[in-house]
Scaffold this active site. Structure first.
Site, mmCIF file in Angstrom:
data_model
loop_
_atom_site.group_PDB
_atom_site.id
_atom_site.type_symbol
_atom_site.label_atom_id
_atom_site.label_comp_id
_atom_site.label_asym_id
_atom_site.label_seq_id
_atom_site.Cartn_x
_atom_site.Cartn_y
_atom_site.Cartn_z
ATOM 1 N N LYS A 22 0.847 -1.213 0.000
ATOM 2 C CA LYS A 22 0.000 0.000 0.000
ATOM 3 C C LYS A 22 0.872 1.250 0.000
ATOM 4 O O LYS A 22 0.665 2.172 -0.771
ATOM 5 C CB LYS A 22 -0.875 0.006 1.240
ATOM 6 N N ASN A 23 1.893 1.262 0.864
ATOM 7 C CA ASN A 23 2.689 2.479 1.048
ATOM 8 C C ASN A 23 3.708 2.700 -0.052
ATOM 9 O O ASN A 23 4.402 3.722 -0.064
ATOM 10 C CB ASN A 23 3.343 2.476 2.429
ATOM 11 N N CYS A 121 -4.458 12.813 12.143
ATOM 12 C CA CYS A 121 -5.286 11.590 12.063
ATOM 13 C C CYS A 121 -5.267 10.981 13.464
ATOM 14 O O CYS A 121 -4.693 11.534 14.406
ATOM 15 C CB CYS A 121 -4.734 10.624 11.023
ATOM 16 N N ARG A 126 0.646 14.662 12.544
ATOM 17 C CA ARG A 126 1.079 14.448 11.155
ATOM 18 C C ARG A 126 1.388 15.761 10.418
ATOM 19 O O ARG A 126 0.810 16.085 9.403
ATOM 20 C CB ARG A 126 0.033 13.637 10.384
ATOM 21 N N ASP A 313 4.663 0.582 11.954
ATOM 22 C CA ASP A 313 3.434 -0.010 11.419
ATOM 23 C C ASP A 313 3.242 -1.451 11.860
ATOM 24 O O ASP A 313 2.220 -2.059 11.531
ATOM 25 C CB ASP A 313 3.423 0.058 9.884
ATOM 26 N N ARG A 406 -8.629 -0.223 4.724
ATOM 27 C CA ARG A 406 -7.747 0.757 4.085
ATOM 28 C C ARG A 406 -6.423 0.111 3.682
ATOM 29 O O ARG A 406 -5.781 0.536 2.735
ATOM 30 C CB ARG A 406 -7.459 1.921 5.061
HETATM 31 C C1 EPZ Z 1 4.444 6.939 6.174
HETATM 32 O O1 EPZ Z 1 3.729 8.016 6.764
HETATM 33 C C2 EPZ Z 1 3.487 5.760 6.124
HETATM 34 N N1 EPZ Z 1 2.338 6.109 5.294
HETATM 35 C C3 EPZ Z 1 3.013 5.406 7.534
HETATM 36 O O2 EPZ Z 1 2.196 4.244 7.440
HETATM 37 C C4 EPZ Z 1 4.247 5.054 8.381
HETATM 38 O O3 EPZ Z 1 3.837 4.785 9.704
HETATM 39 C C5 EPZ Z 1 5.228 6.240 8.364
HETATM 40 O O4 EPZ Z 1 5.575 6.564 6.997
HETATM 41 C C6 EPZ Z 1 6.510 5.925 9.113
HETATM 42 O O5 EPZ Z 1 7.135 4.803 8.560
HETATM 43 C C7 EPZ Z 1 2.459 6.062 3.947
HETATM 44 O O6 EPZ Z 1 3.504 5.732 3.418
HETATM 45 C C8 EPZ Z 1 1.245 6.422 3.154
HETATM 46 P P1 EPZ Z 1 6.703 10.262 8.173
HETATM 47 P P2 EPZ Z 1 4.369 9.518 6.747
HETATM 48 O O7 EPZ Z 1 6.638 11.511 7.390
HETATM 49 O O8 EPZ Z 1 5.112 9.712 5.484
HETATM 50 C C9 EPZ Z 1 7.068 13.602 11.530
HETATM 51 C C10 EPZ Z 1 0.319 2.894 7.830
HETATM 52 O O9 EPZ Z 1 -0.133 2.386 8.869
HETATM 53 N N2 EPZ Z 1 6.950 14.564 10.421
HETATM 54 O O10 EPZ Z 1 7.870 9.322 7.969
HETATM 55 O O11 EPZ Z 1 3.282 10.466 7.078
HETATM 56 C C11 EPZ Z 1 5.771 12.830 11.762
HETATM 57 O O12 EPZ Z 1 4.921 13.568 12.623
HETATM 58 C C12 EPZ Z 1 0.805 4.327 7.833
HETATM 59 O O13 EPZ Z 1 0.437 2.292 6.728
HETATM 60 C C13 EPZ Z 1 7.142 15.923 10.693
HETATM 61 O O14 EPZ Z 1 7.407 16.325 11.823
HETATM 62 O O15 EPZ Z 1 5.371 9.417 7.966
HETATM 63 C C14 EPZ Z 1 6.262 11.560 12.420
HETATM 64 O O16 EPZ Z 1 6.471 11.801 13.787
HETATM 65 C C15 EPZ Z 1 0.603 5.007 9.182
HETATM 66 N N3 EPZ Z 1 7.045 16.809 9.666
HETATM 67 C C16 EPZ Z 1 7.607 11.312 11.759
HETATM 68 O O17 EPZ Z 1 7.990 12.564 11.160
HETATM 69 C C17 EPZ Z 1 6.766 16.407 8.368
HETATM 70 O O18 EPZ Z 1 6.710 17.267 7.470
HETATM 71 C C18 EPZ Z 1 7.581 10.269 10.653
HETATM 72 O O19 EPZ Z 1 6.570 10.636 9.735
HETATM 73 C C19 EPZ Z 1 6.575 15.027 8.117
HETATM 74 C C20 EPZ Z 1 6.678 14.116 9.158
#
Ligand code: EPZ
Length: 428
Positions: A22-23, A121, A126, A313, A406
């Site tokens: 999915k991701n 969410c 996020r 995850d 989802r």
């Molecule tokens: C991706 O989310 C995945 N989703 C998530 O999977 C996964 O948990 C996550 O990566 C971490 O591996 C998809 O790929 C669609 P991040 P993403 O940006 O990209 C902070 C699932 O269950 N952050 O790596 O949103 C954020 O708050 C989902 O399949 C900022 O501060 O995750 C978090 O603490 C859930 N500023 C950390 O970084 C930003 O601009 C990691 O988030 C972006 C992120």
């Protein structure tokens, strides 16, 4: 809304095919916006998030032909020549925050983009500040107005300009938005502290199939040499490591023996090592990964971390396993600030859990779980509660299964093929 009714106590035995990730499919499908061509994306999983992505691509003016030739998954032909808008509206983005990954592609293809802020969410705020910081480094002019991000190319220029971008913290989504935008920038972009998740590696491979020039993907330093235009993508979505991990943990939790065909042991890395530490026998082969359960599950602490660390995850699913381990363990979540909503639901099933800051202390006791009515709160919490129900005595009903749909294709069918007693029913 649907629910699952599970009669626990039956070991999962047999083999199943893992679906497309999915991701990976999410950023790859948004990457098709980068070129006005007919793109072929194979092995897209049939998930609710993919339906949301389809709606978004059609909203943008793309035409999408889906071919279902196998029991699971489908092949998509995305014709992005029809792209006729630069706006990703709130009513679509709010349904799937990954739509924010359209920002980079729209900006560099259309010269501007107006994308709704995705908002938080269930699992956390996020934020998207790193996405915006990265694009501004490449010269984008970005404003936030009435809940939207408005991005434009540099004044008087028709392309972004490559440069070095250093991420202060690892972000999968921000790395993805930046890489996609950088493929059409002028000059080379060097990304430091890039996310190393397999989904980044695979997104870059899909972009390379379009003619992008990328090196270092999968490491923390990615180099993107911008090109004037890209061609048609031809890419098959690789296996979903989180789906695979979920079923393999289920094998150990239920005292079973499961082979996940197509699973990539490399991408599962530390999860397999930890399963071995609980006592399971793990066999890695070209066909996939097999887990044969051990009579007793040993407790193993985990701390979530960016790849190659323990995936956030898989945290909820691991917690379900630890509740029936023979001893105490600690699960620590370092990525998201609110990813323990499965804890009160597991307690309803008899698990002994104490939340202490960003950790949960688990008093594992074999066969302690009792079936109960529980409620899913987010995607991976749903999977956790289903695994717990499979390992519990008696009947468990898991409500709000739309969260599960989802990210897991036909989970009830796949579990039934492994001998589980699980039914989907309307939650009247
Ligand atoms: C991706 O989310 C995945 N989703 C998530 O999977 C996964 O948990 C996550 O990566 C971490 O591996 C998809 O790929 C669609 P991040 P993403 O940006 O990209 C902070 C699932 O269950 N952050 O790596 O949103 C954020 O708050 C989902 O399949 C900022 O501060 O995750 C978090 O603490 C859930 N500023 C950390 O970084 C930003 O601009 C990691 O988030 C972006 C992120």
């Amino acid at each position: 809304m649907d629910k699952f009714i599970i009669e626990g106590g039956k070991p999962l035995r047999g083999s199943l095919e893992v679906g497309g990730a999915k991701n990976c499919a999410l950023p790859v499908l948004f990457a098709t916006l980068l070129a006005p061509k007919k793109h072929v994306v194979g092995n897209v999983p049939r998930l609710h998030d993919m339906e949301s992505t389809l709606k978004m691509l059609v909203h943008f003016g793309c035409s999408v032909d889906q071919r279902h030739s196998r029991a699971y998954g489908s092949d998509w032909i995305v014709d992005a020549a029809g792209l006729n808008t630069s706006e990703a509206p709130y009513d679509l983005v709010r349904k799937m925050r990954a739509s924010f990954l359209s920002l980079g592609p729209l900006l560099v293809r259309r010269g501007q983009a107006r994308v709704s802020l995705p908002g938080g969410c269930a699992i956390g705020a996020r934020p998207v500040d790193l996405h915006l910081m990265a694009l501004e480094k490449l010269g984008a002019r970005i404003e936030q107005k009435s809940g939207y991000v408005e991005a434009k190319l540099p004044q008087g220029r028709d392309r972004l300009k490559g440069t070095t971008v250093i991420f202060p913290l690892v972000s999968v989504g921000a790395t993805e938005n930046l890489v996609m935008a950088a493929t059409l920038a002028e000059g080379t972009t060097v990304i430091e502290n890039a996310a190393k998740e397999p989904e980044i590696r695979d997104l870059c491979e899909s972009l390379i199939s379009m003619g992008a020039r990328i090196q270092g993907h999968g490491s923390s330093k990615i180099l993107v040499e911008g090109v004037p235009e890209l061609g048609a993508m031809n890419f098959r979505i690789p296996p979903d490591r989180i789906e695979a991990a979920t079923y393999l943990i289920g094998a150990q939790l239920t005292g079973g023996d499961v082979t996940v065909k197509g699973a990539n042991a490399e991408d599962l890395g530390v999860v397999l090592d930890y399963l071995e530490q609980t006592g399971a026998k793990v066999t890695r082969s070209a066909e996939g990964v097999r887990v044969e359960s051990s009579p007793v599950v040993k407790p193993v602490d985990v701390v979530t971390a960016p790849f190659p660390g323990f995936p956030t995850d898989v945290q909820a699913q691991w917690m379900a396993l630890m509740t029936i381990a023979d001893g105490d363990s600690v699960v620590t979540e370092t990525i998201f600030e609110n990813r323990f909503m499965h804890v009160p639901e597991l307690r309803r099933m008899g698990a002994q859990l104490d939340v202490v800051g960003s950790s949960v202390r688990i008093k594992g006791r074999p066969r302690c779980l009792e079936g109960a009515p529980v409620m899913a709160t987010d995607l991976r919490a749903s999977a956790c509660l289903i695994l717990a129900g499979l390992g519990a005595k008696g009947e468990t009903s898991v409500k709000r299964i739309y969260h599960l749909d989802r990210g897991y294709e036909s989970m009830e069918n796949k579990l039934q093929s492994l001998g589980a007693q699980v039914e989907r029913s309307a939650d009247t």
